[in-house]
Enzyme design. Structure first.
Site, PDB file in Angstrom:
ATOM      1  CE  LYS A   9      -3.722  -2.432   2.481  1.00 42.91           C
ATOM      2  NZ  LYS A   9      -4.648  -2.383   3.666  1.00 42.91           N
ATOM      3  CE1 TYR A  49      -9.024  -3.422   0.699  1.00 40.88           C
ATOM      4  CE2 TYR A  49      -8.384  -1.403  -0.424  1.00 40.88           C
ATOM      5  CZ  TYR A  49      -8.062  -2.495   0.367  1.00 40.88           C
ATOM      6  OH  TYR A  49      -6.775  -2.668   0.829  1.00 40.88           O
ATOM      7  CG  ASN A 112      -3.405  -2.751   7.076  1.00 34.77           C
ATOM      8  OD1 ASN A 112      -3.286  -2.274   5.942  1.00 34.77           O
ATOM      9  ND2 ASN A 112      -4.430  -3.493   7.440  1.00 34.77           N
ATOM     10  CG  HIS A 115      -4.894  -6.553  -0.419  1.00 35.93           C
ATOM     11  ND1 HIS A 115      -6.099  -6.717   0.230  1.00 35.93           N
ATOM     12  CD2 HIS A 115      -4.915  -7.425  -1.463  1.00 35.93           C
ATOM     13  CE1 HIS A 115      -6.816  -7.644  -0.390  1.00 35.93           C
ATOM     14  NE2 HIS A 115      -6.124  -8.085  -1.437  1.00 35.93           N
ATOM     15  CD  GLU A 126      -8.290  -9.542  -3.689  1.00 37.43           C
ATOM     16  OE1 GLU A 126      -7.147  -9.976  -3.408  1.00 37.43           O
ATOM     17  OE2 GLU A 126      -9.090  -9.142  -2.832  1.00 37.43           O
TER      18      GLU A 126
HETATM   19  P1  IDP Z   1      -7.285  -7.437   5.525  1.00 34.50           P
HETATM   20  O1  IDP Z   1      -6.534  -6.381   4.762  1.00 34.50           O
HETATM   21  O2  IDP Z   1      -6.475  -7.953   6.690  1.00 34.50           O
HETATM   22  O3  IDP Z   1      -7.832  -8.536   4.660  1.00 34.50           O
HETATM   23  P2  IDP Z   1     -10.025  -6.448   5.726  1.00 34.50           P
HETATM   24  O4  IDP Z   1     -10.950  -6.752   6.853  1.00 34.50           O
HETATM   25  O5  IDP Z   1     -10.284  -7.121   4.414  1.00 34.50           O
HETATM   26  O6  IDP Z   1      -8.525  -6.694   6.223  1.00 34.50           O
HETATM   27  O7  IDP Z   1     -10.061  -4.867   5.530  1.00 34.50           O
HETATM   28  C1  IDP Z   1      -9.472  -4.287   4.377  1.00 34.50           C
HETATM   29  C2  IDP Z   1      -8.656  -3.093   4.808  1.00 34.50           C
HETATM   30  O8  IDP Z   1      -9.537  -2.098   5.345  1.00 34.50           O
HETATM   31  C3  IDP Z   1      -7.652  -3.370   5.928  1.00 34.50           C
HETATM   32  O9  IDP Z   1      -6.430  -3.887   5.475  1.00 34.50           O
HETATM   33  C4  IDP Z   1      -7.491  -1.996   6.549  1.00 34.50           C
HETATM   34  O10 IDP Z   1      -6.587  -1.201   5.794  1.00 34.50           O
HETATM   35  C5  IDP Z   1      -8.887  -1.409   6.413  1.00 34.50           C
HETATM   36  N1  IDP Z   1      -9.668  -1.605   7.620  1.00 34.50           N
HETATM   37  C6  IDP Z   1     -10.227  -2.755   8.050  1.00 34.50           C
HETATM   38  N2  IDP Z   1     -10.868  -2.583   9.224  1.00 34.50           N
HETATM   39  C7  IDP Z   1     -10.710  -1.278   9.527  1.00 34.50           C
HETATM   40  C8  IDP Z   1     -11.144  -0.462  10.642  1.00 34.50           C
HETATM   41  O11 IDP Z   1     -11.808  -0.912  11.566  1.00 34.50           O
HETATM   42  N3  IDP Z   1     -10.774   0.855  10.590  1.00 34.50           N
HETATM   43  C9  IDP Z   1     -10.037   1.387   9.574  1.00 34.50           C
HETATM   44  N4  IDP Z   1      -9.616   0.647   8.537  1.00 34.50           N
HETATM   45  C10 IDP Z   1      -9.937  -0.651   8.514  1.00 34.50           C
HETATM   46 MG    MG Z   2      -9.298  -8.447   3.181  1.00 38.20          MG
END
Ligand code: IDP
Ligand code: MG
Length: 149
Positions: A9, A49, A112, A115, A126
């Site tokens: 990212k 997303y 974070n 992805h 994807e």
């Molecule tokens: P993942 O990336 O670990 O698969 P997902 O639940 O698919 O996590 O969520 C996609 C992305 O959305 C996450 O990587 C993160 O950047 C963001 N995200 C997920 N949950 C939250 C939240 O509670 N607050 C802010 N951003 C979030």
């Molecule tokens: Mg995810």
């Protein structure tokens, strides 16, 4: 052969972590079959997303992922989808184990770093969304016999 989609990212690119992150999948023994640095359009971000479109963080997530260059990748190997998720670590970096990418480099769920596809079917979707077929390179690393029995 199983494949997964990974994307470093904008925070990972801005923080000069591209090499370190790619290295982790290389040394594990997975094979890189697609790689590009790109700016992400709003359209691509929203499709990628899509499952999160009703979530309160969706608009921030789209803003963030379109805010700077991303390194999009396809990696190949037995069990690569689940293994890459382990290498990446938990969604919230504060919950991610040390030794994972998010556990080592992050403190915020909205920053974070990377992805990774969450299942084989998601990976297929994807990869098709982010890459043209001709952008993917099928090859066999010559050291394969030192990685697989
Ligand atoms: P993942 O990336 O670990 O698969 P997902 O639940 O698919 O996590 O969520 C996609 C992305 O959305 C996450 O990587 C993160 O950047 C963001 N995200 C997920 N949950 C939250 C939240 O509670 N607050 C802010 N951003 C979030
Ligand atoms: Mg995810």
């Amino acid at each position: 052969m199983e494949r997964t989609f990974l994307a470093i990212k904008p925070d990972g690119v801005q923080r000069s972590l591209v090499g370190d992150i790619i290295r982790r999948f290389e040394v594990k023994g997975f094979t890189l079959v697609g790689l590009k640095l790109m700016n992400v359009s709003r359209e691509l971000a929203e499709k990628h997303y899509e499952v999160h479109k009703e979530r309160p963080f969706f608009s921030n997530l789209i803003e963030f992922i379109t805010s700077g260059p991303v390194v999009a990748m396809v990696w190949e190997g037995d069990g690569v989808v689940a293994s890459a998720r382990k290498i990446i670590g938990a969604t919230n970096p504060l919950n991610a184990e040390p030794g994972t990418i998010r556990g080592d480099f992050g403190v915020d769920v909205g920053r974070n770093l990377i992805h990774g596809s969450d299942a084989i079917e998601t990976a297929q979707r994807e990869i098709n969304l982010w890459f043209e077929q001709e952008e993917l390179v099928s090859w066999k690393p010559s050291l394969m016999s030192w990685i697989h029995e």
